[in-house]
Design an enzyme around this catalytic site. Sequence first.
Site, PDB file in Angstrom:
ATOM      1  N   SER A  41       0.811  -1.206   0.000  1.00  0.00           N
ATOM      2  CA  SER A  41       0.000   0.000   0.000  1.00  0.00           C
ATOM      3  C   SER A  41       0.850   1.265   0.000  1.00  0.00           C
ATOM      4  O   SER A  41       1.528   1.561  -0.975  1.00  0.00           O
ATOM      5  CB  SER A  41      -0.958  -0.045   1.187  1.00  0.00           C
ATOM      6  OG  SER A  41      -2.049   0.799   0.987  1.00  0.00           O
ATOM      7  N   ASP A  53      10.140   4.955 -10.322  1.00  0.00           N
ATOM      8  CA  ASP A  53       9.713   5.489 -11.617  1.00  0.00           C
ATOM      9  C   ASP A  53      10.489   6.732 -12.013  1.00  0.00           C
ATOM     10  O   ASP A  53      10.740   6.975 -13.200  1.00  0.00           O
ATOM     11  CB  ASP A  53       8.210   5.793 -11.587  1.00  0.00           C
ATOM     12  CG  ASP A  53       7.366   4.542 -11.700  1.00  0.00           C
ATOM     13  OD1 ASP A  53       7.940   3.455 -11.918  1.00  0.00           O
ATOM     14  OD2 ASP A  53       6.130   4.637 -11.553  1.00  0.00           O
ATOM     15  N   LYS A  90      -1.060  -4.122  -3.167  1.00  0.00           N
ATOM     16  CA  LYS A  90      -2.362  -3.568  -2.753  1.00  0.00           C
ATOM     17  C   LYS A  90      -2.488  -2.159  -3.301  1.00  0.00           C
ATOM     18  O   LYS A  90      -1.773  -1.258  -2.882  1.00  0.00           O
ATOM     19  CB  LYS A  90      -2.533  -3.548  -1.245  1.00  0.00           C
ATOM     20  CG  LYS A  90      -3.890  -2.964  -0.835  1.00  0.00           C
ATOM     21  CD  LYS A  90      -4.039  -2.815   0.658  1.00  0.00           C
ATOM     22  CE  LYS A  90      -5.418  -2.232   0.973  1.00  0.00           C
ATOM     23  NZ  LYS A  90      -5.568  -0.833   0.529  1.00  0.00           N
TER      24      LYS A  90
END
Length: 477
Positions: A344, A355, A369
């Site tokens: 999460s 990224d 999740k």
Amino acid sequence: MGSAFQALAIPEELSRGRTVMRRYLSIGGLLSLGLIAGMTVTIADERDREERIPQGKSNVGAERNVAGDRTEEYYELFEVLADTVDQIERNYVEPIDRRELMEAAIKGMLSKLDAHSGYVPPEEVERFNTSVNSEFGGIGITVTVREGQLTVVSPLVGTPAYRAGVRAGDRIVEIDGESTRGLLLNDAVKLLKGRNGTQVRLGVVHEGEVERQEYRITRGVIQLDTVYGRRRKADDSWDFMLDEDQGIGYIQINTFTARTTDEIRTALSKLRKRDFQGLVLDLRFNPGGLLTSAIEVCDMFIEKGEAIVSTKGRNVETEVWKASGKGRFRDVPIAVLINRYSASASEIVSACLQDHQRAVVVGERSWGKGSVQNVINLEGGNSVLMLTTASYHRPSGKNIHRFPDAEESDEWGVQPDDDFEVKLTAEETFRLILARRGRDVVGDADDVAVGDDEFIDRQLRRAVEYLTQKIAAPDAA
């Protein structure tokens, strides 16, 4: 291994209207992001209605008919439910409580949804709130039961018990004059917890001694640190420097709460004073937490305007969070540690830094999740509904959520960078847990020693190898 008188934090509650909803991210305990109220729902309804009306035409009559049909259907379905409850109450072979029937109906409805939606009945609300709030009345110790005797695993630094001199390994033989022999752990926790400012009397036998000592301890507001260092200093505070010679810092985030951002800023400030050159950010076993906290942590390390995370839902507008540009640590090399229990909010941080190529991710594939839960107070807060209302997405647009039918080859979770996957065996994972747990203990007590000083953490070693190379050759890939 025991029970800590600890809890997680939520931000200040704001409400508009009677229904209060809080958005959370976690695989277990849920942490608050914000609040949604009746106005949001109303706006969504109005938007839906506008989309159903062709431009330049009036469709009021047809719309009223649709609304009327929907309302009539609701009444018919509720009537079926009411008739069923009535028949069971009056004619079932044995008496049954009406509330039990209604709660069973609620749970039955939620069983048709995802695994993260759920219902918290009144008798469990206090425990649920304790897991969500960062402040509660207690004395600040972690306890377990050994050979039928309540035993202190560790006092929490800075708490009333710590200041009073309670030590790891102490046996609590009495609470307010009552023997603890054979007392269940949950019952002991209830006796030790209480309102801030109230007093509890403990009968304690220190490890290696036979004489009983009495402590009168005034309960205080207990707050659990969410950010740990690599080791404790002589004063029991955390040392965040992993390798002084190489200038490599270490920050372990256990969960994301309202206090996490400030704790990390403090840790980074201490590291900056010691001229740190690289950072290990350990998110292993982190189940998630407060979305805003995860966003603020990312904001410390990436450039202004870069996307951090976005959320999408059926009845909420798509939101995209971007970096403010106020981060002071945008040039420090970072290695993020994750494992299969990182979920999460911890996946948001690791995915964002990966990224934007601000960190290498080391370890194992994360939990997967990617959903957001609203926590909705029912019955004036006497019960709680947890409802999945949105999903979140990483800056690259790649999926994080692991759906029930997902295969290992599918796209979900956060994957370690190429050449940085380090899978631990089940035995290594267990020893890692013991090693981390041992660092939590304040003081030296053989009876409750749980550390594993000989364990070699291969994931951490790989992260240090990368940072050492990066510090030596900053321009190297």
